[in-house]
Motif scaffolding. Sequence first.
Motif, PDB file in Angstrom:
ATOM      1  N   PHE A  69       0.736  -1.151  -0.210  1.00  0.00           N
ATOM      2  CA  PHE A  69       0.130  -0.080   0.082  1.00  0.00           C
ATOM      3  C   PHE A  69       0.961   1.271  -0.161  1.00  0.00           C
ATOM      4  CE2 PHE A  69      -2.420   3.346   2.543  1.00  0.00           C
ATOM      5  CZ  PHE A  69      -3.425   3.525   1.532  1.00  0.00           C
ATOM      6  N   PHE A  70       1.994   1.127   0.644  1.00  0.00           N
ATOM      7  CA  PHE A  70       2.835   2.515   0.774  1.00  0.00           C
ATOM      8  C   PHE A  70       3.545   2.599  -0.639  1.00  0.00           C
ATOM      9  CE2 PHE A  70       7.362   3.569   1.389  1.00  0.00           C
ATOM     10  CZ  PHE A  70       7.095   5.052   1.811  1.00  0.00           C
ATOM     11  N   LEU A  71       4.180   1.634  -1.180  1.00  0.00           N
ATOM     12  CA  LEU A  71       4.582   1.593  -2.581  1.00  0.00           C
ATOM     13  C   LEU A  71       3.650   2.138  -3.570  1.00  0.00           C
ATOM     14  CD1 LEU A  71       7.248  -1.328  -2.388  1.00  0.00           C
ATOM     15  CD2 LEU A  71       7.749   1.046  -2.385  1.00  0.00           C
ATOM     16  N   LEU A  72       2.451   1.625  -3.459  1.00  0.00           N
ATOM     17  CA  LEU A  72       1.340   1.847  -4.495  1.00  0.00           C
ATOM     18  C   LEU A  72       1.087   3.549  -4.546  1.00  0.00           C
ATOM     19  CD1 LEU A  72      -0.764   0.929  -6.415  1.00  0.00           C
ATOM     20  CD2 LEU A  72      -2.319   0.883  -4.513  1.00  0.00           C
ATOM     21  N   ILE A  73       1.007   4.084  -3.036  1.00  0.00           N
ATOM     22  CA  ILE A  73       0.770   5.475  -3.264  1.00  0.00           C
ATOM     23  C   ILE A  73       2.194   6.264  -3.627  1.00  0.00           C
ATOM     24  CG2 ILE A  73       0.503   7.416  -1.716  1.00  0.00           C
ATOM     25  CD1 ILE A  73      -1.334   5.718   0.019  1.00  0.00           C
ATOM     26  N   THR A  74       3.229   6.098  -3.029  1.00  0.00           N
ATOM     27  CA  THR A  74       4.400   6.752  -3.438  1.00  0.00           C
ATOM     28  C   THR A  74       4.827   6.545  -4.828  1.00  0.00           C
ATOM     29  OG1 THR A  74       5.895   4.635  -2.718  1.00  0.00           O
ATOM     30  CG2 THR A  74       5.461   6.768  -0.954  1.00  0.00           C
ATOM     31  N   THR A  75       4.911   5.013  -5.391  1.00  0.00           N
ATOM     32  CA  THR A  75       5.543   5.180  -7.043  1.00  0.00           C
ATOM     33  C   THR A  75       4.243   5.870  -7.961  1.00  0.00           C
ATOM     34  OG1 THR A  75       4.194   3.047  -6.822  1.00  0.00           O
ATOM     35  CG2 THR A  75       6.561   3.143  -6.385  1.00  0.00           C
ATOM     36  N   MET A  76       3.103   5.589  -7.471  1.00  0.00           N
ATOM     37  CA  MET A  76       2.014   6.328  -8.439  1.00  0.00           C
ATOM     38  C   MET A  76       2.015   7.931  -8.232  1.00  0.00           C
ATOM     39  SD  MET A  76      -1.965   5.672  -8.660  1.00  0.00           S
ATOM     40  CE  MET A  76      -1.711   4.063  -8.906  1.00  0.00           C
ATOM     41  N   LEU A  77       2.351   8.534  -7.306  1.00  0.00           N
ATOM     42  CA  LEU A  77       2.375   9.869  -7.288  1.00  0.00           C
ATOM     43  C   LEU A  77       3.601  10.263  -8.026  1.00  0.00           C
ATOM     44  CD1 LEU A  77       1.488  10.623  -3.568  1.00  0.00           C
ATOM     45  CD2 LEU A  77       0.133  11.002  -5.733  1.00  0.00           C
ATOM     46  N   SER A  78       4.901   9.401  -7.832  1.00  0.00           N
ATOM     47  CA  SER A  78       6.034   9.714  -8.419  1.00  0.00           C
ATOM     48  C   SER A  78       5.912   9.711 -10.014  1.00  0.00           C
ATOM     49  CB  SER A  78       7.266   8.729  -8.085  1.00  0.00           C
ATOM     50  OG  SER A  78       8.513   9.036  -8.733  1.00  0.00           O
ATOM     51  N   SER A  79       5.217   8.481 -10.422  1.00  0.00           N
ATOM     52  CA  SER A  79       5.241   8.248 -11.911  1.00  0.00           C
ATOM     53  C   SER A  79       4.368   9.380 -12.599  1.00  0.00           C
ATOM     54  CB  SER A  79       4.575   6.795 -12.223  1.00  0.00           C
ATOM     55  OG  SER A  79       5.160   5.799 -11.821  1.00  0.00           O
ATOM     56  N   LEU A  80       3.224   9.722 -11.906  1.00  0.00           N
ATOM     57  CA  LEU A  80       2.591  10.882 -12.409  1.00  0.00           C
ATOM     58  C   LEU A  80       3.268  12.187 -12.874  1.00  0.00           C
ATOM     59  CD1 LEU A  80      -1.082  10.115 -10.732  1.00  0.00           C
ATOM     60  CD2 LEU A  80      -0.516  10.109 -13.245  1.00  0.00           C
ATOM     61  N   GLN A  81       4.378  12.454 -11.893  1.00  0.00           N
ATOM     62  CA  GLN A  81       4.986  13.708 -12.075  1.00  0.00           C
ATOM     63  C   GLN A  81       6.416  13.547 -12.473  1.00  0.00           C
ATOM     64  OE1 GLN A  81       4.638  15.975  -7.922  1.00  0.00           O
ATOM     65  NE2 GLN A  81       3.991  13.947  -7.223  1.00  0.00           N
ATOM     66  N   ALA A  82       6.879  12.253 -13.166  1.00  0.00           N
ATOM     67  CA  ALA A  82       7.918  12.070 -13.976  1.00  0.00           C
ATOM     68  C   ALA A  82       8.104  13.127 -15.244  1.00  0.00           C
ATOM     69  CB  ALA A  82       7.943  10.545 -14.532  1.00  0.00           C
ATOM     70  N   PHE A  83       9.120  13.588 -15.025  1.00  0.00           N
ATOM     71  CA  PHE A  83       9.623  14.706 -15.897  1.00  0.00           C
ATOM     72  C   PHE A  83      11.085  14.534 -16.527  1.00  0.00           C
ATOM     73  CE2 PHE A  83      11.399  18.840 -16.937  1.00  0.00           C
ATOM     74  CZ  PHE A  83      10.704  19.403 -17.823  1.00  0.00           C
ATOM     75  N   ASP A  84      11.973  14.554 -15.676  1.00  0.00           N
ATOM     76  CA  ASP A  84      13.460  14.670 -16.377  1.00  0.00           C
ATOM     77  C   ASP A  84      13.862  13.617 -17.335  1.00  0.00           C
ATOM     78  OD1 ASP A  84      13.075  12.405 -14.739  1.00  0.00           O
ATOM     79  OD2 ASP A  84      14.791  12.945 -13.195  1.00  0.00           O
ATOM     80  N   LEU A  85      13.418  12.328 -17.169  1.00  0.00           N
ATOM     81  CA  LEU A  85      13.640  11.181 -18.147  1.00  0.00           C
ATOM     82  C   LEU A  85      12.878  11.397 -19.299  1.00  0.00           C
ATOM     83  CD1 LEU A  85      13.635   7.830 -16.182  1.00  0.00           C
ATOM     84  CD2 LEU A  85      15.667   8.930 -17.176  1.00  0.00           C
ATOM     85  N   ILE A  86      11.526  12.034 -19.413  1.00  0.00           N
ATOM     86  CA  ILE A  86      10.933  12.332 -20.531  1.00  0.00           C
ATOM     87  C   ILE A  86      11.670  13.335 -21.216  1.00  0.00           C
ATOM     88  CG2 ILE A  86       8.762  12.985 -21.519  1.00  0.00           C
ATOM     89  CD1 ILE A  86       7.488  11.448 -19.046  1.00  0.00           C
ATOM     90  N   ARG A  87      11.972  14.535 -20.493  1.00  0.00           N
ATOM     91  CA  ARG A  87      12.625  15.609 -21.189  1.00  0.00           C
ATOM     92  C   ARG A  87      14.019  15.434 -21.836  1.00  0.00           C
ATOM     93  NH1 ARG A  87      14.437  18.839 -23.708  1.00  0.00           N
ATOM     94  NH2 ARG A  87      14.793  21.180 -23.170  1.00  0.00           N
ATOM     95  N   ILE A  88      14.486  14.544 -21.115  1.00  0.00           N
ATOM     96  CA  ILE A  88      15.919  14.399 -21.820  1.00  0.00           C
ATOM     97  C   ILE A  88      15.954  13.319 -23.045  1.00  0.00           C
ATOM     98  CG2 ILE A  88      18.189  13.205 -21.294  1.00  0.00           C
ATOM     99  CD1 ILE A  88      17.966  16.012 -20.066  1.00  0.00           C
ATOM    100  N   MET A  89      15.180  12.289 -22.820  1.00  0.00           N
ATOM    101  CA  MET A  89      15.151  11.160 -24.022  1.00  0.00           C
ATOM    102  C   MET A  89      14.240  11.446 -25.087  1.00  0.00           C
ATOM    103  SD  MET A  89      15.156   7.712 -21.608  1.00  0.00           S
ATOM    104  CE  MET A  89      15.853   6.786 -22.877  1.00  0.00           C
TER     105      MET A  89
END
Length: 325
Positions: free
Chosen positions: A248-268
């Motif tokens: 449950f903890f990982l589900l919340i943290t990883t989902m919030l992190s994925s929705l805000q992913a920016f650096d990899l998308i910007r560079i690649m």
Amino acid sequence: MTTRLVYRRAGTGAAPGTVPPELRPAPVRAAKRWSGRSRKDFLVFLAMALPNLALIATFTYWPLINNIYYSTLDWTLGSASATVVGLQNYVTFFASEDASKVLGTTAVFTVVTVGGSMVLGLLVALALNSNVRGTTFARSAVFAPYVLSGVGVGLVWLFIFDPGYGVLAWILRGLGQQSPQWINDPQLSLAMVIIVYVWKNLGYCAVVYLAGLQSLPRDVMEAAALDGANSIRRFFNISVPLLSPTTFFLLITTMLSSLQAFDLIRIMTPLGNGTSTLIYEAYLQAFGAYNRAGYSAAISVTLFAILLVITVLQLRFVERKVHYS
């Protein structure tokens, strides 16, 4: 027939069944709410909390309120004037063809990266949860990509996936195969970014799951083994339910992190070719060729609303299936 005896002190005039005033216990005086110790504790609390609250209000809530206000403006970035348009930016976004693409890309990216990171992280944690030589080095190696800079990771993997002179293209040419156009094909570019993002965040899920596995009660596992349960049954019937708080903890943290992913998308994928998630689309609209700051703010508020709804739903419904005992 029973007879009730009522004693009354002579000369008091007290009614039967009552306690005379002189025999009643003295009333307990209410403690002062603002004693010297309480005031001192409150001042210490303010001294500790006010700096943090001021920073949160300045760098989180105030920008959020301003962003909501900007989303109601027709404002070009850098312009000294703006026109209030109300909810027109939201209507324009959801009525456009790009809205379905952006929301679909965001959903695919989030679901695959969250699911991939958690499933692979659990499998890696199971492999690392052993007392063999080299596990300490393996744990460090698995977790290392998570703490690396997203820009550096994106540049390295961009060189690997490059269809012309990349490492993967060189290996495929050695096997007589042509390298896929990872960067130019929208579907492949999204797959490329997902692979790199899962690889980078795999160590975080693995380490958290490893901590959860090491905290499982050994007596329960030994009792199940004595009852004849094999390792697979022990894993699915005992380990997985007991790991539900970690999941449950990982589900919340990883989902919030994925929705805000920016650096990899910007560079690649600088142009967002097939990888325009909500946060990256907001960046392109504000700082790309359009300079539509108000429209970008509306997309950002939409992302905030989605994050808020997902978090509330997880805390409201998903937490019911968590076993804390």
